[in-house]
Motif scaffolding. Structure first.
Motif, PDB file in Angstrom:
ATOM      1  N   THR A   3       0.842  -1.186   0.000  1.00  0.00           N
ATOM      2  CA  THR A   3       0.000   0.000   0.000  1.00  0.00           C
ATOM      3  C   THR A   3       0.884   1.244   0.000  1.00  0.00           C
ATOM      4  O   THR A   3       1.752   1.390   0.868  1.00  0.00           O
ATOM      5  CB  THR A   3      -0.914   0.033   1.233  1.00  0.00           C
ATOM      6  OG1 THR A   3      -1.655  -1.189   1.310  1.00  0.00           O
ATOM      7  CG2 THR A   3      -1.880   1.203   1.156  1.00  0.00           C
ATOM      8  N   TYR A   5       0.854   5.549  -0.074  1.00  0.00           N
ATOM      9  CA  TYR A   5       0.016   6.697   0.239  1.00  0.00           C
ATOM     10  C   TYR A   5       0.663   7.967  -0.298  1.00  0.00           C
ATOM     11  O   TYR A   5       1.857   8.210  -0.057  1.00  0.00           O
ATOM     12  CB  TYR A   5      -0.147   6.849   1.757  1.00  0.00           C
ATOM     13  CG  TYR A   5      -0.814   5.676   2.423  1.00  0.00           C
ATOM     14  CD1 TYR A   5      -2.202   5.552   2.451  1.00  0.00           C
ATOM     15  CD2 TYR A   5      -0.047   4.685   3.034  1.00  0.00           C
ATOM     16  CE1 TYR A   5      -2.806   4.471   3.080  1.00  0.00           C
ATOM     17  CE2 TYR A   5      -0.644   3.605   3.660  1.00  0.00           C
ATOM     18  CZ  TYR A   5      -2.020   3.500   3.683  1.00  0.00           C
ATOM     19  OH  TYR A   5      -2.620   2.427   4.295  1.00  0.00           O
ATOM     20  N   GLU A 196      -1.705   3.713  -6.906  1.00  0.00           N
ATOM     21  CA  GLU A 196      -2.113   2.996  -5.700  1.00  0.00           C
ATOM     22  C   GLU A 196      -2.613   1.595  -6.049  1.00  0.00           C
ATOM     23  O   GLU A 196      -2.224   0.605  -5.414  1.00  0.00           O
ATOM     24  CB  GLU A 196      -3.214   3.765  -4.978  1.00  0.00           C
ATOM     25  CG  GLU A 196      -2.753   5.050  -4.319  1.00  0.00           C
ATOM     26  CD  GLU A 196      -3.911   5.841  -3.739  1.00  0.00           C
ATOM     27  OE1 GLU A 196      -3.714   6.481  -2.701  1.00  0.00           O
ATOM     28  OE2 GLU A 196      -5.001   5.819  -4.340  1.00  0.00           O
TER      29      GLU A 196
END
Length: 403
Positions: A3, A5, A196
């Motif tokens: 993940t 960000y 993402e």
């Protein structure tokens, strides 16, 4: 899966980026840092190594050091040298050294995924160094340097990176005094969701190449600020593994442990095949070159343990078959009889040190990224001083502010 960000980076204004950018805090001591910042009030070392501005009798871990770091970071913002982006973004950071380019994605990565092992590590960390960087993060309210990360190559990520480099204006672009070119871009915000999703679906793991203490400190700071979403992630620059280059981490030994040169060579012959003339740089894994009595020789290990990701490393072969049993160096982390020389300094330094009085130097074949990832995948720990990455990422070009 991994993940990423986006975040609102604190960025230097373009015409001051070269003055702000600094080498990592952990590659120099206080005196070297003072010399590096001389005549440059904008150097980010004044944030990452603020003790350079304080008297020597003040410990590097004194609370006043972290307070000075926070003051210096705030001053760079108040003067308009550093400005915070107006929206969460991903970025690119490219370094060119001797014609070879490596380009990474600048993003925040998940602290929970670090704790779970999705962000994989391969080194032990030292508590006092973790404590230092944790206090630095909490006092400055910022992660002031990125973790150096790698991922197994992914063609779609490569294509996105190339498109951004070809179509977007750079945020900064300068060549440092050591000849390394540094360029940064903002990835267009309409590509944020694409990036993402790409990492969530196609990049299962991230690997810490360098910056284990920064990552560990970020995880500890997150525990101290459980309600701060920005503290739940750590800033990293994430490179395709194929673009990275590891240099050797060589060894210098101060004495032969009571052996004569002839006795030492005889003992070496028991563990491998000796070559009486050798290049200072070994040609392949499983071999080391060593400098003794003004001449280079080679040692080719007979036992190489290819099935074991740690025991098969050249640094492990040298430690387990030569340094410990023959020279009596059982703990290379603490034994004062051994020193380590980064491959960026070349083999000439090894020769000079032996010619000036050290007993022996070993030149190793570099550890590969694939070997590093094998160790990390096995949840193993690399021997100390196994890898030397070049070029070094600069601090100050991207900073992640906590809430």
């Amino acid at each position: 899966m991994s993940t990423l960000y986006p975040f609102r980076a604190l960025l230097p204004v373009a015409d001051k980026a070269s003055q702000v950018a600094s080498l990592p805090y952990d590659v120099m001591n206080r005196q070297e840092a003072r010399q590096a910042v001389e005549g440059n009030p904008l150097s980010f070392l004044r944030v990452t190594l603020a003790d350079l501005e304080l008297p020597d009798q003040i410990s590097s871990y004194d609370p006043s050091v972290y307070q000075r770091a926070a003051e210096n970071l705030r001053a760079l913002q108040e003067k308009g040298i550093l400005t915070q982006d107006d929206q969460d973004s991903f970025y690119l950071y490219s370094l060119v050294m001797e014609g070879r380019r490596q380009t990474g994605i600048v993003a925040c990565v998940s602290v929970p995924e670090y704790n779970q092992g999705i962000v994989r590590r391969h080194e032990f960390t030292r508590k006092e160094k973790e404590d230092d960087r944790t206090r630095h993060i909490l006092t400055t309210g910022a992660q002031t340097g990125p973790v150096f990360l790698a991922y197994r190559d992914q063609s779609e990520a490569d294509a996105l990176t190339q498109e951004v480099m070809e179509t977007q204006p750079p945020l900064f672009d300068f060549t440092a005094s050591d000849g390394i070119r540094h360029t940064g871009w903002r990835i267009p915000r309409e590509k944020t969701a694409t990036l993402e999703k790409l990492f969530q679906e196609k990049v299962p793991l991230l690997y810490i190449a360098d910056g284990h203490h920064r990552a560990a400190a970020a995880a500890r700071a997150a525990q101290e600020r459980p309600l701060d979403p920005q503290a739940a992630c750590t800033m990293g620059v994430i490179f395709p593994a194929s673009q990275l280059k590891i240099l050797a981490y060589n060894r210098v030994v101060r004495d032969l442990g009571g052996l004569s040169p002839q006795e030492f060579l005889a003992r070496l012959a028991e563990v491998g095949d000796l070559g009486e003339e050798a290049s200072p740089v070994p040609p392949a894994a499983g071999q080391v070159s060593f400098y003794l009595e003004g001449r280079w020789r080679s040692l080719s290990f007979r036992q190489r343990h290819p099935e074991d990701p740690i025991a098969s490393l050249d640094v492990s072969l040298l430690q387990e078959q030569v340094l410990a049993p023959i020279l009596g160096i059982q703990d290379p982390r603490r034994d004062p009889r051994i020193d380590f020389v980064g491959g960026i300094r070349g083999t000439r330094e090894l020769e000079e040190r032996v010619d000036k009085g050290e007993a022996l130097a070993f030149s190793l074949y570099p550890t590969s990224l694939e070997q590093l990832m094998r160790v990390a995948d096995a949840h193993g720990i690399m021997p100390p001083k196994s890898t030397w990455f070049e070029p070094k990422l600069r601090d100050g070009l991207f900073t992640h502010c906590l809430s």
